[in-house]
Design a protein around this motif. Structure first.
Motif, PDB file in Angstrom:
ATOM      1  N   GLY A   1      44.246 -31.222  35.408  1.00 35.62           N
ATOM      2  CA  GLY A   1      45.153 -32.893  35.471  1.00 35.62           C
ATOM      3  C   GLY A   1      44.064 -33.947  36.006  1.00 35.62           C
ATOM      4  N   MET A   2      44.901 -34.999  36.047  1.00 30.86           N
ATOM      5  CA  MET A   2      43.885 -36.152  36.742  1.00 30.86           C
ATOM      6  C   MET A   2      44.199 -35.468  38.500  1.00 30.86           C
ATOM      7  SD  MET A   2      45.537 -39.972  37.285  1.00 30.86           S
ATOM      8  CE  MET A   2      46.055 -40.900  35.640  1.00 30.86           C
ATOM      9  N   GLU A   3      43.499 -36.338  38.879  1.00 28.45           N
ATOM     10  CA  GLU A   3      43.473 -36.272  40.723  1.00 28.45           C
ATOM     11  C   GLU A   3      43.373 -37.469  40.697  1.00 28.45           C
ATOM     12  OE1 GLU A   3      40.896 -34.844  44.736  1.00 28.45           O
ATOM     13  OE2 GLU A   3      40.304 -33.967  42.349  1.00 28.45           O
ATOM     14  N   VAL A   4      44.553 -37.412  42.355  1.00 27.63           N
ATOM     15  CA  VAL A   4      44.442 -39.177  42.470  1.00 27.63           C
ATOM     16  C   VAL A   4      44.690 -38.771  43.944  1.00 27.63           C
ATOM     17  CG1 VAL A   4      46.306 -40.080  40.622  1.00 27.63           C
ATOM     18  CG2 VAL A   4      47.655 -38.443  42.930  1.00 27.63           C
ATOM     19  N   SER A   5      44.130 -39.672  45.015  1.00 28.88           N
ATOM     20  CA  SER A   5      44.234 -40.155  46.487  1.00 28.88           C
ATOM     21  C   SER A   5      45.087 -40.871  46.589  1.00 28.88           C
ATOM     22  CB  SER A   5      42.992 -40.173  46.791  1.00 28.88           C
ATOM     23  OG  SER A   5      42.331 -39.872  47.719  1.00 28.88           O
TER      24      SER A   5
ATOM     25  N   PRO B   1      54.578 -28.417  45.749  1.00 24.42           N
ATOM     26  CA  PRO B   1      53.994 -27.136  44.608  1.00 24.42           C
ATOM     27  C   PRO B   1      52.132 -27.137  44.814  1.00 24.42           C
ATOM     28  CG  PRO B   1      54.757 -29.039  43.382  1.00 24.42           C
ATOM     29  CD  PRO B   1      54.861 -29.544  44.357  1.00 24.42           C
ATOM     30  N   SER B   2      51.639 -26.262  44.595  1.00 20.37           N
ATOM     31  CA  SER B   2      50.064 -26.488  44.912  1.00 20.37           C
ATOM     32  C   SER B   2      49.461 -25.266  44.393  1.00 20.37           C
ATOM     33  CB  SER B   2      49.862 -25.959  46.446  1.00 20.37           C
ATOM     34  OG  SER B   2      49.917 -24.970  46.961  1.00 20.37           O
ATOM     35  N   ALA B   3      48.309 -24.977  43.772  1.00 24.36           N
ATOM     36  CA  ALA B   3      47.184 -24.085  42.967  1.00 24.36           C
ATOM     37  C   ALA B   3      47.960 -22.726  43.747  1.00 24.36           C
ATOM     38  CB  ALA B   3      46.563 -24.564  42.491  1.00 24.36           C
ATOM     39  N   LYS B   4      47.691 -22.147  42.480  1.00 26.54           N
ATOM     40  CA  LYS B   4      48.236 -20.749  42.946  1.00 26.54           C
ATOM     41  C   LYS B   4      46.316 -20.026  43.388  1.00 26.54           C
ATOM     42  CE  LYS B   4      49.169 -16.411  41.098  1.00 26.54           C
ATOM     43  NZ  LYS B   4      49.918 -15.009  39.368  1.00 26.54           N
ATOM     44  N   SER B   5      46.342 -19.203  45.017  1.00 25.21           N
ATOM     45  CA  SER B   5      45.079 -19.308  45.119  1.00 25.21           C
ATOM     46  C   SER B   5      44.962 -17.584  46.270  1.00 25.21           C
ATOM     47  CB  SER B   5      44.858 -19.559  46.651  1.00 25.21           C
ATOM     48  OG  SER B   5      46.477 -20.352  47.420  1.00 25.21           O
TER      49      SER B   5
ATOM     50  N   TYR C   1      50.501 -31.220  42.089  1.00 29.05           N
ATOM     51  CA  TYR C   1      50.483 -30.713  42.902  1.00 29.05           C
ATOM     52  C   TYR C   1      49.210 -30.356  44.043  1.00 29.05           C
ATOM     53  CZ  TYR C   1      51.917 -27.272  39.459  1.00 29.05           C
ATOM     54  OH  TYR C   1      52.435 -26.847  38.185  1.00 29.05           O
ATOM     55  N   MET C   2      48.917 -30.479  45.538  1.00 32.70           N
ATOM     56  CA  MET C   2      48.963 -31.013  46.494  1.00 32.70           C
ATOM     57  C   MET C   2      47.458 -30.186  46.939  1.00 32.70           C
ATOM     58  SD  MET C   2      49.036 -32.568  49.783  1.00 32.70           S
ATOM     59  CE  MET C   2      49.532 -32.649  51.286  1.00 32.70           C
ATOM     60  N   LEU C   3      46.384 -30.362  46.765  1.00 27.87           N
ATOM     61  CA  LEU C   3      45.198 -29.884  47.021  1.00 27.87           C
ATOM     62  C   LEU C   3      44.769 -29.916  48.763  1.00 27.87           C
ATOM     63  CD1 LEU C   3      42.778 -31.245  45.215  1.00 27.87           C
ATOM     64  CD2 LEU C   3      43.321 -29.087  44.455  1.00 27.87           C
ATOM     65  N   GLU C   4      45.102 -31.023  49.762  1.00 24.51           N
ATOM     66  CA  GLU C   4      44.696 -30.886  50.901  1.00 24.51           C
ATOM     67  C   GLU C   4      45.458 -32.275  51.765  1.00 24.51           C
ATOM     68  OE1 GLU C   4      40.234 -31.336  52.393  1.00 24.51           O
ATOM     69  OE2 GLU C   4      39.996 -31.723  50.332  1.00 24.51           O
ATOM     70  N   MET C   5      45.491 -32.351  52.755  1.00 28.82           N
ATOM     71  CA  MET C   5      45.812 -33.968  53.580  1.00 28.82           C
ATOM     72  C   MET C   5      44.642 -34.005  54.502  1.00 28.82           C
ATOM     73  SD  MET C   5      49.081 -34.809  55.999  1.00 28.82           S
ATOM     74  CE  MET C   5      50.218 -34.705  54.370  1.00 28.82           C
ATOM     75  N   ASN C   6      44.560 -35.125  54.313  1.00 34.34           N
ATOM     76  CA  ASN C   6      42.700 -35.888  55.616  1.00 34.34           C
ATOM     77  C   ASN C   6      43.674 -35.907  56.555  1.00 34.34           C
ATOM     78  OD1 ASN C   6      40.514 -34.845  53.839  1.00 34.34           O
ATOM     79  ND2 ASN C   6      41.363 -35.831  52.272  1.00 34.34           N
ATOM     80  N   THR C   7      43.454 -36.090  57.334  1.00 34.62           N
ATOM     81  CA  THR C   7      44.390 -37.335  58.793  1.00 34.62           C
ATOM     82  C   THR C   7      43.493 -37.836  59.947  1.00 34.62           C
ATOM     83  OG1 THR C   7      43.975 -35.272  60.613  1.00 34.62           O
ATOM     84  CG2 THR C   7      45.901 -35.029  59.095  1.00 34.62           C
TER      85      THR C   7
ATOM     86  N   PHE D   1      46.606 -42.744  59.921  1.00 39.15           N
ATOM     87  CA  PHE D   1      45.800 -42.836  58.809  1.00 39.15           C
ATOM     88  C   PHE D   1      45.830 -41.055  58.079  1.00 39.15           C
ATOM     89  CE2 PHE D   1      42.969 -46.069  60.483  1.00 39.15           C
ATOM     90  CZ  PHE D   1      43.858 -47.205  59.963  1.00 39.15           C
ATOM     91  N   SER D   2      46.272 -41.255  56.401  1.00 42.12           N
ATOM     92  CA  SER D   2      46.118 -40.240  56.561  1.00 42.12           C
ATOM     93  C   SER D   2      45.975 -40.375  54.892  1.00 42.12           C
ATOM     94  CB  SER D   2      47.524 -39.559  56.244  1.00 42.12           C
ATOM     95  OG  SER D   2      48.509 -38.950  55.376  1.00 42.12           O
ATOM     96  N   ARG D   3      45.339 -39.106  54.372  1.00 40.73           N
ATOM     97  CA  ARG D   3      44.880 -39.415  52.662  1.00 40.73           C
ATOM     98  C   ARG D   3      44.594 -38.006  52.051  1.00 40.73           C
ATOM     99  NH1 ARG D   3      39.262 -40.225  52.359  1.00 40.73           N
ATOM    100  NH2 ARG D   3      39.511 -37.969  51.197  1.00 40.73           N
ATOM    101  N   SER D   4      45.943 -37.979  51.268  1.00 39.47           N
ATOM    102  CA  SER D   4      46.676 -36.404  50.796  1.00 39.47           C
ATOM    103  C   SER D   4      45.737 -36.398  49.155  1.00 39.47           C
ATOM    104  CB  SER D   4      47.613 -36.451  50.275  1.00 39.47           C
ATOM    105  OG  SER D   4      48.243 -36.891  51.510  1.00 39.47           O
ATOM    106  N   GLU D   5      45.564 -35.280  48.928  1.00 41.21           N
ATOM    107  CA  GLU D   5      44.753 -35.361  47.523  1.00 41.21           C
ATOM    108  C   GLU D   5      45.800 -34.054  46.470  1.00 41.21           C
ATOM    109  OE1 GLU D   5      41.587 -37.062  47.409  1.00 41.21           O
ATOM    110  OE2 GLU D   5      42.142 -36.970  49.411  1.00 41.21           O
ATOM    111  N   PHE D   6      46.153 -35.059  45.460  1.00 42.71           N
ATOM    112  CA  PHE D   6      47.040 -34.265  44.447  1.00 42.71           C
ATOM    113  C   PHE D   6      46.408 -33.849  42.666  1.00 42.71           C
ATOM    114  CE2 PHE D   6      49.890 -35.952  47.140  1.00 42.71           C
ATOM    115  CZ  PHE D   6      51.088 -35.150  47.676  1.00 42.71           C
ATOM    116  N   ILE D   7      46.269 -32.981  41.968  1.00 45.44           N
ATOM    117  CA  ILE D   7      46.180 -33.722  40.717  1.00 45.44           C
ATOM    118  C   ILE D   7      47.241 -33.017  40.053  1.00 45.44           C
ATOM    119  CG2 ILE D   7      45.807 -31.528  38.516  1.00 45.44           C
ATOM    120  CD1 ILE D   7      43.503 -32.336  40.129  1.00 45.44           C
ATOM    121  N   LEU D   8      47.518 -34.419  38.714  1.00 48.87           N
ATOM    122  CA  LEU D   8      48.792 -34.350  38.152  1.00 48.87           C
ATOM    123  C   LEU D   8      48.387 -33.142  37.112  1.00 48.87           C
ATOM    124  CD1 LEU D   8      49.754 -38.192  38.501  1.00 48.87           C
ATOM    125  CD2 LEU D   8      49.791 -36.539  40.583  1.00 48.87           C
TER     126      LEU D   8
END
Length: 328
Positions: free
Chosen positions: A202-206, A132-136, A286-292, A273-280
């Motif tokens: 919610g809480m942002e996690v990386s 899932p992700s935010a409505k956009s 909920y996925m915000l984005e993925m950095n490669t 390497f990757s780092r994904s940002e989510f809001i819990l």
């Protein structure tokens, strides 16, 4: 066994090049000199150059990404360690060029880079895998902007973001309608396409995810506590946020975040390497984005997570080089 020649390729065309130079320095310092000859290559908008030990510049021959050394020898690299944040190293441009000339490199391929640099397309692909992700609402430069419709669809507060910019540049949090037009204008300065997203409270996690020794592993989940309204450029790079690893979440939520992060990485056919940002929110990530090509300076999240996980930066970087060398 002769030592392999590894170029740590850093810089880039965006404002993120400063961070990339710090990331590149850490990788340059960390690679095992018993196994590799390590060099610095810097790619900027107006010049691509090789940096010698005494900081002398030599232009890169873009025909085959080689360097003509002063002693008359030609230096070709066995592997390029790509640590450019933003364009051209994180959006597929450099990877496509390297593919065309047969140059091996670390990290993910051209397609994955181009896809993940586009937030809208990444989230659309991942939604097919149930992530899932935010409505956009998506807008291109020149589209008609119906403020009433945007607010009735997404409600306030909301976020306005460039679709293809790294480092949280050009992002605004809009709390009232009067702020929307200028937020859209700011985002369009960074990119011709923008996303307007509903606010996830919610809480942002990386989450750092890598493939290491044949396995997809979650290095760690870092909780982001911004001092500003959200995890913006200042929070990311100028210390205006608190980063807590591991995040203060219960085991059930942690397992859910780990599973969804791995699923996203594998669904997109990622590497490196990757780092994904989510809001819990209410236990759902909920996925915000993925950095490669996430930040890899000593202050960055990924090296911190690796340290806690128990993988040294030397091993992490060495593993990337070995994987690249073994590519067919």
């Amino acid at each position: 066994m002769s030592k392999k020649h590894v170029a740590v390729v850093m810089g880039g065309y965006s404002d993120e090049y400063k961070v990339s130079l710090k990331s590149g320095q850490l990788i340059f310092d960390s690679l095992d000199r018993d196994l590799y000859h390590v060099y610095k290559v810097i790619i900027l908008k107006d010049e691509w150059f090789f940096l010698s030990e005494n900081d002398e510049k030599t232009a890169i021959d873009t025909g085959d990404f080689s360097v003509n050394l002063e002693n008359g020898e030609k230096l070709k690299f066995d592997v390029c360690f790509n640590i450019i944040h933003g364009s051209p190293g994180e959006n597929g441009i450099l990877q496509a060029y390297w593919d065309a000339i047969g140059q091996k490199y670390t990290g993910c391929d051209f397609y994955q880079s181009a896809l993940t640099f586009n937030k809208k397309d990444t989230l659309a692909v991942l939604s097919k895998y149930g992530i899932p992700s935010a409505k956009s609402i998506y807008l291109r430069k020149g589209d008609e902007i119906d403020e009433e419709n945007i607010i009735s669809e997404l409600s306030l507060p909301l976020f306005v973001k460039p679709n293809q910019s790294g480092s949280s540049l050009g992002i605004s949090k809009v709390k009232q309608q009067s702020e929307l037009a200028s937020a859209i204008e700011i985002a369009f300065k960074e990119d011709d396409e923008i996303l307007i997203e509903s606010f996830l409270d919610g809480m942002e996690v990386s989450v750092g995810v890598i493939d290491f020794k044949g396995e997809t592993i979650v290095l760690g989940i870092t909780e982001i506590v911004p001092q500003n309204e959200f995890f913006d450029y200042e929070a990311k790079y100028e210390g205006a946020s608190e980063e807590i690893t591991p995040a203060r979440i219960d085991d059930e939520t942690r397992i859910k975040v780990e599973e969804i992060s791995k699923k996203a990485y594998e669904s997109l056919g990622m590497s490196g390497f990757s780092r994904s940002e989510f809001i819990l929110m209410n236990g759902t990530p909920y996925m915000l984005e993925m950095n490669t090509n996430p930040g890899f300076s000593p202050a960055s999240i990924l090296p911190q997570q690796a340290k806690i996980y128990g993988i040294s930066v030397k091993d992490l970087c060495g593993s990337e080089v070995e994987k690249a060398l073994n590519k067919i």
